[in-house]
Design a protein around this motif. Structure first.
Motif, PDB file in Angstrom:
ATOM      1  N   ASP A 155      -8.629   2.876  -3.307  1.00  0.00           N
ATOM      2  CA  ASP A 155      -9.714   2.782  -4.295  1.00  0.00           C
ATOM      3  C   ASP A 155     -10.688   1.664  -3.905  1.00  0.00           C
ATOM      4  O   ASP A 155     -11.905   1.789  -4.067  1.00  0.00           O
ATOM      5  CB  ASP A 155      -9.185   2.616  -5.732  1.00  0.00           C
ATOM      6  CG  ASP A 155      -8.113   1.541  -5.868  1.00  0.00           C
ATOM      7  OD1 ASP A 155      -7.719   0.920  -4.856  1.00  0.00           O
ATOM      8  OD2 ASP A 155      -7.641   1.330  -7.003  1.00  0.00           O
ATOM      9  N   GLY A 156     -10.151   0.586  -3.328  1.00  0.00           N
ATOM     10  CA  GLY A 156     -11.039  -0.472  -2.855  1.00  0.00           C
ATOM     11  C   GLY A 156     -11.936   0.036  -1.731  1.00  0.00           C
ATOM     12  O   GLY A 156     -13.104  -0.350  -1.615  1.00  0.00           O
ATOM     13  N   GLU A 157     -11.404   0.921  -0.936  1.00  0.00           N
ATOM     14  CA  GLU A 157     -12.145   1.477   0.204  1.00  0.00           C
ATOM     15  C   GLU A 157     -13.405   2.218  -0.241  1.00  0.00           C
ATOM     16  O   GLU A 157     -14.364   2.349   0.529  1.00  0.00           O
ATOM     17  CB  GLU A 157     -11.219   2.431   0.976  1.00  0.00           C
ATOM     18  CG  GLU A 157     -11.840   3.022   2.219  1.00  0.00           C
ATOM     19  CD  GLU A 157     -10.854   3.846   3.037  1.00  0.00           C
ATOM     20  OE1 GLU A 157      -9.760   4.164   2.526  1.00  0.00           O
ATOM     21  OE2 GLU A 157     -11.175   4.170   4.192  1.00  0.00           O
ATOM     22  N   LEU A 214      -7.574  -6.113  -1.637  1.00  0.00           N
ATOM     23  CA  LEU A 214      -6.817  -7.185  -1.012  1.00  0.00           C
ATOM     24  C   LEU A 214      -6.757  -8.437  -1.895  1.00  0.00           C
ATOM     25  O   LEU A 214      -5.702  -8.981  -2.169  1.00  0.00           O
ATOM     26  CB  LEU A 214      -7.439  -7.517   0.353  1.00  0.00           C
ATOM     27  CG  LEU A 214      -6.623  -8.406   1.292  1.00  0.00           C
ATOM     28  CD1 LEU A 214      -6.956  -8.098   2.743  1.00  0.00           C
ATOM     29  CD2 LEU A 214      -6.830  -9.896   1.046  1.00  0.00           C
ATOM     30  N   HIS A 252      -0.995  -7.442  -1.745  1.00  0.00           N
ATOM     31  CA  HIS A 252      -1.460  -6.841  -0.499  1.00  0.00           C
ATOM     32  C   HIS A 252      -0.992  -7.640   0.715  1.00  0.00           C
ATOM     33  O   HIS A 252      -0.734  -7.093   1.779  1.00  0.00           O
ATOM     34  CB  HIS A 252      -2.995  -6.745  -0.504  1.00  0.00           C
ATOM     35  CG  HIS A 252      -3.537  -5.940   0.634  1.00  0.00           C
ATOM     36  ND1 HIS A 252      -3.690  -4.572   0.576  1.00  0.00           N
ATOM     37  CD2 HIS A 252      -3.932  -6.308   1.881  1.00  0.00           C
ATOM     38  CE1 HIS A 252      -4.177  -4.132   1.730  1.00  0.00           C
ATOM     39  NE2 HIS A 252      -4.329  -5.166   2.536  1.00  0.00           N
ATOM     40  N   ASN A 291      -4.639   2.355  -7.120  1.00  0.00           N
ATOM     41  CA  ASN A 291      -3.669   1.352  -7.561  1.00  0.00           C
ATOM     42  C   ASN A 291      -4.406   0.182  -8.208  1.00  0.00           C
ATOM     43  O   ASN A 291      -3.817  -0.838  -8.526  1.00  0.00           O
ATOM     44  CB  ASN A 291      -2.774   0.896  -6.404  1.00  0.00           C
ATOM     45  CG  ASN A 291      -3.566   0.415  -5.199  1.00  0.00           C
ATOM     46  OD1 ASN A 291      -4.708  -0.031  -5.343  1.00  0.00           O
ATOM     47  ND2 ASN A 291      -2.978   0.498  -4.024  1.00  0.00           N
ATOM     48  N   SER A 324     -10.449   1.197   9.956  1.00  0.00           N
ATOM     49  CA  SER A 324     -11.680   0.520   9.573  1.00  0.00           C
ATOM     50  C   SER A 324     -12.200   1.301   8.379  1.00  0.00           C
ATOM     51  O   SER A 324     -12.634   2.451   8.495  1.00  0.00           O
ATOM     52  CB  SER A 324     -12.682   0.537  10.725  1.00  0.00           C
ATOM     53  OG  SER A 324     -13.880  -0.032  10.252  1.00  0.00           O
ATOM     54  N   MET A 325     -12.105   0.691   7.239  1.00  0.00           N
ATOM     55  CA  MET A 325     -12.256   1.466   6.006  1.00  0.00           C
ATOM     56  C   MET A 325     -13.660   2.034   5.847  1.00  0.00           C
ATOM     57  O   MET A 325     -14.647   1.392   6.168  1.00  0.00           O
ATOM     58  CB  MET A 325     -11.851   0.605   4.825  1.00  0.00           C
ATOM     59  CG  MET A 325     -10.336   0.394   4.857  1.00  0.00           C
ATOM     60  SD  MET A 325      -9.707  -0.384   3.397  1.00  0.00           S
ATOM     61  CE  MET A 325     -10.505  -1.907   3.556  1.00  0.00           C
ATOM     62  N   VAL A 384      -9.870  -3.940  -8.183  1.00  0.00           N
ATOM     63  CA  VAL A 384     -11.075  -3.285  -7.690  1.00  0.00           C
ATOM     64  C   VAL A 384     -12.175  -3.370  -8.750  1.00  0.00           C
ATOM     65  O   VAL A 384     -13.320  -3.669  -8.460  1.00  0.00           O
ATOM     66  CB  VAL A 384     -10.771  -1.814  -7.313  1.00  0.00           C
ATOM     67  CG1 VAL A 384     -12.033  -1.104  -6.827  1.00  0.00           C
ATOM     68  CG2 VAL A 384      -9.693  -1.748  -6.231  1.00  0.00           C
ATOM     69  N   GLN A 429      -4.161   6.780   5.077  1.00  0.00           N
ATOM     70  CA  GLN A 429      -4.693   5.422   4.907  1.00  0.00           C
ATOM     71  C   GLN A 429      -4.076   4.542   5.997  1.00  0.00           C
ATOM     72  O   GLN A 429      -2.844   4.517   6.151  1.00  0.00           O
ATOM     73  CB  GLN A 429      -4.246   4.884   3.545  1.00  0.00           C
ATOM     74  CG  GLN A 429      -5.356   4.578   2.565  1.00  0.00           C
ATOM     75  CD  GLN A 429      -4.784   4.038   1.263  1.00  0.00           C
ATOM     76  OE1 GLN A 429      -3.986   4.711   0.614  1.00  0.00           O
ATOM     77  NE2 GLN A 429      -5.171   2.845   0.891  1.00  0.00           N
ATOM     78  N   THR A 480       0.840  -1.201   0.000  1.00  0.00           N
ATOM     79  CA  THR A 480       0.000   0.000   0.000  1.00  0.00           C
ATOM     80  C   THR A 480       0.873   1.249   0.000  1.00  0.00           C
ATOM     81  O   THR A 480       0.737   2.126  -0.864  1.00  0.00           O
ATOM     82  CB  THR A 480      -0.934   0.005   1.231  1.00  0.00           C
ATOM     83  OG1 THR A 480      -1.765  -1.146   1.143  1.00  0.00           O
ATOM     84  CG2 THR A 480      -1.775   1.267   1.283  1.00  0.00           C
TER      85      THR A 480
HETATM   86  C1  LIG Z   1     -14.010  -2.140   7.156  1.00  0.00           C
HETATM   87  C2  LIG Z   1     -12.776  -2.911   6.782  1.00  0.00           C
HETATM   88  N1  LIG Z   1     -12.880  -4.052   6.091  1.00  0.00           N
HETATM   89  C3  LIG Z   1     -11.775  -4.753   5.767  1.00  0.00           C
HETATM   90  C4  LIG Z   1     -10.526  -4.329   6.117  1.00  0.00           C
HETATM   91  C5  LIG Z   1      -9.294  -5.167   5.781  1.00  0.00           C
HETATM   92  N2  LIG Z   1      -8.468  -4.544   4.719  1.00  0.00           N
HETATM   93  C6  LIG Z   1      -7.395  -3.807   4.999  1.00  0.00           C
HETATM   94  S1  LIG Z   1      -6.669  -3.179   3.660  1.00  0.00           S
HETATM   95  C7  LIG Z   1      -7.759  -3.929   2.614  1.00  0.00           C
HETATM   96  C8  LIG Z   1      -7.647  -3.709   1.137  1.00  0.00           C
HETATM   97  C9  LIG Z   1      -7.583  -2.262   0.840  1.00  0.00           C
HETATM   98  O1  LIG Z   1      -7.646  -1.960  -0.512  1.00  0.00           O
HETATM   99  P1  LIG Z   1      -7.641  -0.472  -0.979  1.00  0.00           P
HETATM  100  O2  LIG Z   1      -8.662   0.309  -0.247  1.00  0.00           O
HETATM  101  O3  LIG Z   1      -7.712  -0.444  -2.441  1.00  0.00           O
HETATM  102  O4  LIG Z   1      -6.244   0.074  -0.446  1.00  0.00           O
HETATM  103  P2  LIG Z   1      -4.789  -0.170  -1.063  1.00  0.00           P
HETATM  104  O5  LIG Z   1      -4.086  -1.020  -0.075  1.00  0.00           O
HETATM  105  O6  LIG Z   1      -4.951  -0.836  -2.364  1.00  0.00           O
HETATM  106  O7  LIG Z   1      -4.210   1.187  -1.179  1.00  0.00           O
HETATM  107  C10 LIG Z   1      -8.684  -4.662   3.358  1.00  0.00           C
HETATM  108  C11 LIG Z   1      -9.794  -5.454   2.782  1.00  0.00           C
HETATM  109  C12 LIG Z   1     -10.453  -3.110   6.847  1.00  0.00           C
HETATM  110  N3  LIG Z   1      -9.291  -2.600   7.239  1.00  0.00           N
HETATM  111  N4  LIG Z   1     -11.575  -2.415   7.123  1.00  0.00           N
END
Ligand SMILES: Cc1ncc(C[n+]2csc(CCOP(=O)(O)OP(=O)(O)O)c2C)c(N)n1
Ligand SMILES: [Mg+2]
Length: 901
Positions: free
Chosen positions: A240-242, A274, A416, A270, A203-204, A278, A149, A118
């Motif tokens: 972006d997944g968030e 995970l 990831h 990106n 917590s995203m 995305v 982040q 990340t």
């Molecule tokens: C509410 C919640 N669900 C699941 C997670 C577990 N988790 C941490 S990072 C991640 C993937 C993140 O992807 P993205 O938002 O695209 O961030 P990147 O690492 O690609 O910058 C997950 C599923 C979390 N932290 N919070």
């Protein structure tokens, strides 16, 4: 001329030629207008053209998208104000340390986790900010608030290490917080690192939405004169997944509606989360662009790096543009993972495209970077964003997940979760980023930081000093503020006589008094998600106004009513509308302003209690983590107290859900004086003593006369009991009865307990009535004493407060509340005798109070029955007496069991 030729009669080749000439003419005309008359005129013409085409019947499909290229054209790139080469070296060192921290942690403690990929993708996004934009705490009113982040934390730690705010000892204990040494928490937690982290983002979804309400709250403070206006921005970095979390995008329209140009979001696209891409089959950047543009945000796409500019310039036919449109993220990811050769083969896949890269080697192609890794593109976007007025800005920056990890993870689906690198992989990383570490040391994963005499150190320190000091940093600036004088609350100790009032009404009256208090009046922040009328608070609309940055642009429909709906720029109420997530975000902003702005604002967030803990529990957890202060008021509380509404509205468990949050105090008061004691004590504890706790109170809508302070105790004894969780409210008058009971009541069920006290007298039972204001407080105290005794076995054992309170009493103990039986049951082993618990386990019903209390078996009859039964179990009564009581009390022994019904 092209238009004089009849296409239908032409052959294929001639037709194509004609198309080309026509296109060139149109483009040249456009360029001519742009050069001679400027962009505004060009736009006007395009709009006219579009309208004309529509009039002639040409359907123009709606699109909220712009082409898949950078929003800012290359010729508007800013000249970079920093030393690019030096910044690159610094960035590389940070990359190394961030990676080494994780790899090392996992080497020493397998499975300890952490994230490399990340930050690897976000490094340039953060570093351009660190060197040129983010203003630190010494910038005063211009200081920025930055939501990082959560899983990019190793990168932030690594930078602080270079800045000498953190040291090797910290980095070595990344994710090892219990080593008795300096350490680093996995993610941003103000609870764990209170001088460092501010915003709990991991917590995203919570970071994005709270950042919006934070930006709005900063405006609120300025508009209300509680803070000098300043240039500080709120920056939020998202994955972006968030953005798939509903909370992430759920409030973006608030930001544009409120024209929050103090808010900048940077979405690190990106293209991966995970598990994988995305949007493998689509383009996340285009999807987000449409969403944000449609909502009125200023959108800046940073898709392509400078490497592509030359190719774009040579693309006179628009073939590259067209190819970009066809590119989907799953395909893009392959180029990130497999490099230049793959790009040549599969991206430049037509003769026209191949012509564009004639003479380019695979290495040249590999240098075709993505916008988010190009400091000039990122700088230009940030500069635009901070200068933009009237709208919030979102920057959609295209990057590569695991950038720099090469074959061990760059752009791979597993990246990831990549937490380990072998020696060879480390060497590749080292070589790519030119880290001065020798082969024979590399196996130790050494950290590396330049000496204080090195130019890297001097540069990065000079930049941070110019920008107001190191970040992240959390500083508490507010001075302690004394709680209001006890006299302010005196009326509540006297009761309401015969006049019936609910605890909600009592709360509203307390709030009214606080609003008129000299020291506190302006600091109170009432927060309501569209239920003010339900709680009888509508008088406040007129009295203190509803906050609106633009005031009230219309004459309210009820303007001839003295309680009209008044919006104003200095309005005090945050009327959030139907968004508990938004309202709790405001609560967090207002409840942390003591640290963020040095302003002791005190939020009172009143909501339907059912839509609190179970709906926004994760925010409440984060609020605790962030050391938020204030009062949560779960209104229309109580499974049987809220009549009519039924299963979805009747809350009989929020007090159980309040248990897990360690710094939350939870009360279920019955009476006005209890409310007054609790609220004043809360203010004292949070703002006078500056303890990092917050309060939850349930308030009901059942009206009953509010009693005066009981007279058998001193006011101080009552107060102590209320705050610690229980006190004897009404001892039995039947001193000589042999049969005895101790009854516990809470909230509005207290009235049933008091009725039961009388009923039991008829059975010859002397029942004392205790008001239990907080099962949570009693339970925590009991656990604390138990632990203390276990760890100090040879000292005089302490007794829990609840035990001390009851130790000289006699008789069976029966507890009744409008909440789960679990609450009294949890106390069981700490009491002198076992407890019989009555509560409201089960789904609610739409019914009247009396029937609900019968259904859940918490009314006076069932309390009486439970007491008699407990006495019978002890052999003090015949079972037949209990059977008789069942009959007398008109209880159907075969009725439904509410727990399972
Ligand atoms: C509410 C919640 N669900 C699941 C997670 C577990 N988790 C941490 S990072 C991640 C993937 C993140 O992807 P993205 O938002 O695209 O961030 P990147 O690492 O690609 O910058 C997950 C599923 C979390 N932290 N919070
Ligand atoms: Mg991502």
């Amino acid at each position: 001329m092209a238009d004089t030729l009849d296409r239908a009669t032409q052959g294929e080749g001639a037709r194509r030629k004609l198309d080309e000439i026509e296109l060139r003419e149109w483009l040249e005309s456009l360029e001519y207008v742009l050069e001679s008359a400027g962009a505004e005129r060009t736009l006007e013409l395009l709009e006219r053209l579009e309208a004309h085409a529509k009039k002639l019947g040409v359907e123009i499909p709606f699109s909220a998208n712009t082409p898949y290229i950078n929003t800012i054209p290359a010729n508007e790139d800013q000249s970079y104000p920093g030393d690019l080469a030096l910044e690159r070296r610094i960035r590389n060192l940070i990359r190394w340390n961030a990676m080494a921290m994780v790899v090392r942690a996992n080497k020493h403690s397998d499975g300890i986790g952490g994230h490399i990929s990340t930050y690897a993708s976000a490094a340039t996004l953060y570093e351009v900010g660190m060197n040129h934009f983010f203003r630190g705490p010494d910038a005063g009113l211009d200081a920025d608030m930055i939501y990082f982040q959560g899983h990019a934390s190793p990168g932030l730690y690594a930078r602080s290490y270079l800045e000498r705010r953190l040291h090797k000892e910290h980095l070595r204990n990344f994710r090892r917080e219990l080593q008795g040494e300096p350490s680093l928490s996995s993610y941003p937690h103000a609870w764990l690192m209170p001088d460092y982290w501010t915003f709990a983002t991991v917590s995203m979804g919570i970071g994005p939405i709270t950042s919006i309400y934070q930006a709005r709250f900063n405006r609120y403070l300025e508009d209300r004169g509680l803070k000098e206006p300043g240039g500080g921005k709120v920056w939020a970095f998202l994955g972006d997944g968030e953005t798939d979390e509903p909370e992430s995008l759920g409030a973006i329209s608030l930001a544009s509606r409120e024209k929050l140009d103090n808010l900048i979001w940077v979405i690190n696209c990106n293209l991966q989360r995970l598990d994988g891409p995305v949007r493998g089959n689509g383009k996340i950047i285009q999807e987000l662009e449409a969403t944000f543009r449609g909502t009125g945000w200023n959108v800046i796409k940073v898709v392509w790096g400078s490497g592509w500019d030359k190719l774009m310039q040579g693309d006179t036919q628009g073939v590259l543009l067209k190819r970009f449109e066809n590119l989907i993220d799953g395909e893009s990811q392959r180029y990130a993972a497999f490099g230049g050769g793959e790009l040549r083969k599969n991206f430049f896949n037509t003769p026209e495209l191949q012509a564009l890269i004639e003479g380019w080697s695979d290495d040249d192609l590999a240098k075709l970077n993505r916008g988010g890794h190009d400091p000039i593109k990122v700088y230009t976007a940030y500069k635009r964003a901070v200068e933009h007025e009237g709208q919030p800005t979102v920057i959609l920056a295209r990057t590569i997940k695991g950038y720099g990890l090469g074959i061990s993870g760059e752009g791979k689906n597993v990246t990831h979760q990549q937490k380990k690198l072998n020696e060879d992989e480390l060497k590749v990383f080292r070589d790519r980023f030119e880290i001065p570490i020798e082969d024979d040391e590399i196996g130790q994963f050494p950290f590396y930081r330049p000496e204080e005499s090195d130019e890297e150190f001097k540069y990065l320190m000079e930049r941070r000093q110019a920008l107001g000091g190191g970040i992240p940093a959390r500083r508490v600036k507010a001075e302690p503020l004394a709680a209001p004088d006890e006299s302010l609350f005196e009326e509540f100790t006297k009761g309401t006589g015969d006049r019936a009032a609910s605890t909600t009404m009592v709360f509203v009256r307390i709030l009214g008094k606080l609003l008129r208090d000299k020291a506190w009046g302006d600091l109170v922040v009432p927060i309501i998600p569209d239920e003010a009328r339900t709680f009888g608070m509508e008088a406040l609309f007129r009295q203190i106004g509803i906050y609106s940055h633009v005031g009230q642009l219309y004459e309210p429909v009820d303007s001839d009513n003295i309680l009209y709906y008044k919006e104003s720029t200095d309005g005090q109420i945050l009327e959030e509308g139907i968004t508990e997530a938004g309202a709790i975000s405001s609560f967090i902003a207002a409840g942390t302003a003591y640290a963020a702005h040095g302003v002791n604002t005190i939020p009172f967030f009143i909501y339907y209690s059912m839509f609190g803990f179970q709906r926004i529990g994760d925010f409440l957890w984060a609020a605790g983590d962030m050391r938020t202060k204030g009062f949560l008021l779960g209104a229309t509380a109580g499974r049987t107290t809220l009549a009519g509404e039924g299963l979805q509205h009747q809350d009989g468990h929020s007090h159980v859900l309040a248990y897990p949050i360690p710094n939350l105090l939870a009360y279920d008061p019955s009476f006005a004086f209890e409310m007054a004691f609790i609220i004043r004590e809360g203010m004292r504890q949070m703002y006078e003593e500056q303890e990092d706790v917050f309060y939850y109170l349930t308030v009901g809508n059942e009206n009953y006369p509010q009693p005066a302070l009981p007279e058998h105790l001193s006011p101080d004894e009552v107060k102590e009991g209320v705050l610690r969780g229980m006190y004897l409210f009404k001892p039995s008058g039947k001193k000589r009865s042999k049969l005895k009971a101790q009854l516990f009541g809470s909230g509005s069920i207290m009235n049933e307990v008091l009725k039961a006290q009388e009923m039991l007298a008829g059975y010859g039972v002397a029942a004392d009535v205790w008001s239990v204001t907080s099962y949570k407080a009693l339970h925590q105290d009991a656990l604390r004493t138990e632990r203390r005794n276990r760890l100090h076995p040879e000292t005089e054992p302490e007794k829990p407060f609840v035990y001390e309170a009851l130790k000289d009493t006699k008789g069976v103990i029966v507890a009744a509340s409008d909440y789960l039986k679990l609450l009294p049951d949890a106390l069981s082993r700490h009491l002198p005798r076992p407890v019989v618990s009555l509560g409201t386990d089960g789904f609610g019903r739409s019914e009247a109070r009396e029937e609900l209390r019968d259904h859940f078996e918490v009314d006076a009859r069932f309390i009486t029955l439970a007491t008699l039964h407990a006495l019978a179990q002890e052999g003090q009564l015949e079972a037949s007496v209990v059977s008789k009581a069942i009959e007398d009390l008109n209880i159907d022994p075969d009725k439904l069991d509410a727990h399972v019904a």
